[in-house]
Design an enzyme around this catalytic site. Structure first.
Site, PDB file in Angstrom:
ATOM      1  N   ARG A  41      -1.709 -10.699   3.137  1.00 29.00           N
ATOM      2  CA  ARG A  41      -1.087 -11.683   4.088  1.00 29.00           C
ATOM      3  C   ARG A  41      -1.366 -11.488   5.505  1.00 29.00           C
ATOM      4  NH1 ARG A  41       2.497 -10.845  -0.155  1.00 29.00           N
ATOM      5  NH2 ARG A  41       2.945 -13.020  -1.176  1.00 29.00           N
TER       6      ARG A  41
ATOM      7  N   GLU B 142      -9.042 -12.111  -0.146  1.00 26.13           N
ATOM      8  CA  GLU B 142      -8.343 -13.102   0.021  1.00 26.13           C
ATOM      9  C   GLU B 142      -7.404 -12.857   1.300  1.00 26.13           C
ATOM     10  OE1 GLU B 142      -4.571 -15.887  -1.772  1.00 26.13           O
ATOM     11  OE2 GLU B 142      -5.920 -15.053  -3.116  1.00 26.13           O
TER      12      GLU B 142
ATOM     13  N   GLU C 121     -10.033   1.882   3.766  1.00 30.38           N
ATOM     14  CA  GLU C 121     -10.610   3.275   3.120  1.00 30.38           C
ATOM     15  C   GLU C 121     -11.903   3.030   3.447  1.00 30.38           C
ATOM     16  OE1 GLU C 121     -11.108   6.681  -0.172  1.00 30.38           O
ATOM     17  OE2 GLU C 121      -9.796   4.856  -0.690  1.00 30.38           O
TER      18      GLU C 121
END
Length: 179
Positions: free
Chosen positions: A29, A92, A165
């Site tokens: 989000r 996404e 990472e």
């Protein structure tokens, strides 16, 4: 495919019922899609494959990928939607409308207490060059490759504070083998 996977307690042998399943995407989000899209497209070279808007529920989804030479992405929107949902390793970004206008709004990054979600990961061909690129682009580091107990692993933050990472595959040899 001859490799059957490492065996550990709890691992079950996949059945034919899961044939064709693949991990398509991970969702984060984001507060401000413009800032998040600028970060992922500029710093990590990702491209938006598809944007889907859900007006009734007031949110948008942005599906991003690292495209490789030879990838044939359909121009037709409907064909590209189907193609997008058949890929591997997409990101996404979900934007709930209006969060970008809330000065004190922030999503939990998963690494502050209470911990939950940890990070996403990019593999790069040259970790030193990636670190120089991040420095040149003023990317915030959580951990540089020479810091901490696990050397040659980098953690940076995106604009929403999520950890990323960054590894060079060849430098991962021997990591975690010291039982």
């Amino acid at each position: 495919m001859s490799f059957q996977g490492e065996q550990h307690p709890g691992v079950k042998t996949p059945t034919a019922d899961t044939e064709g399943f693949r991990l398509n995407h991970t969702m984060l989000r984001v507060k401000d899609p413009e800032a998040a899209l600028a970060f992922y497209s500029r710093v990590f070279g990702m491209r938006v494959l598809r944007r889907l808007d859900f007006e009734e529920m007031q949110f948008s989804l942005y599906f991003l990928a690292r495209l490789e030479e030879g990838d044939r992405v359909p121009e037709d929107t409907e064909e590209r939607t189907v193609w997008t949902f058949g890929q591997k390793g997409l990101l996404e970004l979900t934007h709930n409308w209006g969060t970008e206008d809330q000065a004190d709004f922030a999503y939990h990054d998963g690494n502050a207490e209470p911990q939950g979600f940890g990070h996403i990961c990019f593999s790069v061909p040259d970790l030193d060059a990636a670190v120089a690129w991040f420095d040149a682009n003023e990317v915030e580091f959580v951990k540089r490759p020479d810091q901490g107990k696990m050397k040659d692993v980098v953690f940076v933050k995106d604009v929403d504070g999520y950890w990323i990472e960054v590894v060079e595959a060849a430098r991962m040899v021997g990591k975690g083998d010291g039982r």
